[in-house]
Scaffold this motif. Structure first.
Motif, short mmCIF file in Angstrom:
data_model
loop_
_atom_site.label_atom_id
_atom_site.label_comp_id
_atom_site.label_asym_id
_atom_site.label_seq_id
_atom_site.Cartn_x
_atom_site.Cartn_y
_atom_site.Cartn_z
N PRO A 35 0.80 -1.23 0.00
CA PRO A 35 0.00 0.00 0.00
C PRO A 35 0.83 1.28 0.00
CG PRO A 35 -0.14 -1.09 2.13
CD PRO A 35 0.62 -2.00 1.22
N ASP A 36 2.12 1.18 0.30
CA ASP A 36 2.98 2.37 0.29
C ASP A 36 3.60 2.64 -1.08
OD1 ASP A 36 2.72 3.25 2.98
OD2 ASP A 36 3.92 1.53 3.60
N LEU A 54 -8.40 -0.49 4.76
CA LEU A 54 -9.39 -0.96 3.79
C LEU A 54 -10.00 0.21 3.01
CD1 LEU A 54 -10.85 -3.39 2.60
CD2 LEU A 54 -12.52 -3.20 4.47
N VAL A 55 -10.21 1.34 3.67
CA VAL A 55 -10.74 2.53 2.97
C VAL A 55 -9.79 2.92 1.85
CG1 VAL A 55 -11.34 4.98 3.20
CG2 VAL A 55 -12.02 3.36 4.98
N GLY A 56 -8.51 2.98 2.15
CA GLY A 56 -7.53 3.34 1.13
C GLY A 56 -7.42 2.33 0.02
N LEU A 57 -7.47 1.04 0.37
CA LEU A 57 -7.36 0.00 -0.65
C LEU A 57 -8.57 -0.02 -1.58
CD1 LEU A 57 -5.89 -2.89 1.52
CD2 LEU A 57 -4.65 -1.43 -0.11
N ARG A 58 -9.75 0.11 -1.01
CA ARG A 58 -10.96 0.14 -1.84
C ARG A 58 -10.93 1.33 -2.78
NH1 ARG A 58 -15.59 -1.47 2.63
NH2 ARG A 58 -15.34 -3.74 2.45
N GLY A 59 -10.35 2.43 -2.35
CA GLY A 59 -10.23 3.61 -3.20
C GLY A 59 -9.31 3.39 -4.39
N GLY A 101 -3.18 2.44 6.76
CA GLY A 101 -3.32 1.39 7.74
C GLY A 101 -2.92 1.79 9.14
N GLY A 102 -3.64 1.21 10.10
CA GLY A 102 -3.29 1.41 11.49
C GLY A 102 -4.47 1.61 12.42
N SER A 103 -5.66 1.88 11.88
CA SER A 103 -6.83 2.03 12.74
C SER A 103 -7.85 0.96 12.36
CB SER A 103 -7.45 3.41 12.60
OG SER A 103 -8.44 3.59 13.60
N PHE A 104 -8.32 0.25 13.37
CA PHE A 104 -9.25 -0.86 13.17
C PHE A 104 -10.42 -0.68 14.12
CE2 PHE A 104 -10.84 -5.10 12.74
CZ PHE A 104 -10.21 -5.69 11.66
N PRO A 105 -11.64 -0.69 13.62
CA PRO A 105 -12.78 -0.63 14.53
C PRO A 105 -12.83 -1.86 15.43
CG PRO A 105 -13.48 -0.12 12.30
CD PRO A 105 -12.08 -0.68 12.22
N GLN A 141 2.38 1.63 7.04
CA GLN A 141 0.96 1.41 7.30
C GLN A 141 0.53 -0.05 7.39
OE1 GLN A 141 -1.87 2.66 4.30
NE2 GLN A 141 -0.22 3.00 2.84
N GLN A 142 1.09 -0.92 6.58
CA GLN A 142 0.72 -2.33 6.65
C GLN A 142 1.15 -2.92 8.00
OE1 GLN A 142 -0.86 -4.37 3.99
NE2 GLN A 142 -1.23 -5.53 5.86
N GLN A 143 2.32 -2.52 8.49
CA GLN A 143 2.80 -3.01 9.78
C GLN A 143 1.97 -2.45 10.93
OE1 GLN A 143 7.09 -2.57 10.22
NE2 GLN A 143 7.36 -2.97 8.04
N ASP A 144 1.56 -1.18 10.85
CA ASP A 144 0.64 -0.63 11.86
C ASP A 144 -0.63 -1.47 11.90
OD1 ASP A 144 2.21 1.58 12.66
OD2 ASP A 144 1.14 3.01 11.38
#
Length: 180
Positions: free
Chosen positions: A13-14, A109-114, A136-140, A159-162
């Motif tokens: 993603p980076d 996921l928001v970024g990937l779907r975009g 990446g880094g925030s999960f509900p 971000q993937q590691q976060d």
């Protein structure tokens, strides 16, 4: 061919370079599966503390320069910055946390779907980068039968590691709840 020289087999993603669409879809599918897997029976303030302390333990034992946040609505339940975290991590936490809370899915996921149709969500004029970060880094925190009730956010790593660190901690806490 050694492991160090093997070709990349996962979506990065980076990277701004073109990557096979199948890799993007595989990562999206993996995160969607994590959402289904990580459904809590409940999530109390004590659970928040246990999750936060686990993330601190993981961060300290691995010497990770991270900041950690758990927020429910407007209430911060847990927040800490470990050695090496910077004031910038606080800004990233807020922006990623707002993204996960707004869309009720992980910020990654928001970024990937975009990216599904090329480009990035940040490239659209309607996406407010001053408030949101689809990284990446925030999960509900999902409670089964209720939905998203809080967010857990890590900032300081790629971000993937976060994202992966948060998922690791959520899995461990959920496993201990099921065992207890």
């Amino acid at each position: 061919m050694t492991a160090e020289s093997s070709p990349v087999t996962a979506f990065d993603p980076d990277s701004r370079a073109s990557q096979p669409a199948g890799l993007l879809e595989a990562l999206i599918g993996r995160i969607e599966a994590e959402i289904g897997e990580l459904q809590f029976p409940h999530f109390s303030k004590d659970d928040s503390l246990n999750l936060g302390l686990l993330l601190v333990e993981l961060g300290k034992s691995r010497r990770l320069p991270i900041a950690i946040d758990i927020t429910k609505g407007e209430q911060v339940l847990f927040h800490v910055a470990l050695d090496g975290a910077t004031p910038d991590n606080e800004q990233w936490i807020r922006a990623k946390q707002r993204t996960a809370a707004r869309y009720e899915v992980p910020s990654l996921l928001v970024g990937l779907r975009g990216r599904r149709h090329g480009g990035r969500i940040e490239d659209h004029g309607w996406f407010d980068e001053s408030r949101y970060a689809p990284h990446g880094g925030s999960f509900p925190v999902y409670v089964a039968g209720v939905g998203a009730v809080a967010t857990v956010t890590v900032s300081g790593l790629p971000q993937q590691q976060d994202h992966d660190l948060v998922v690791e901690a959520l899995r461990e806490i959920l496993g201990s709840m099921r065992a207890g």
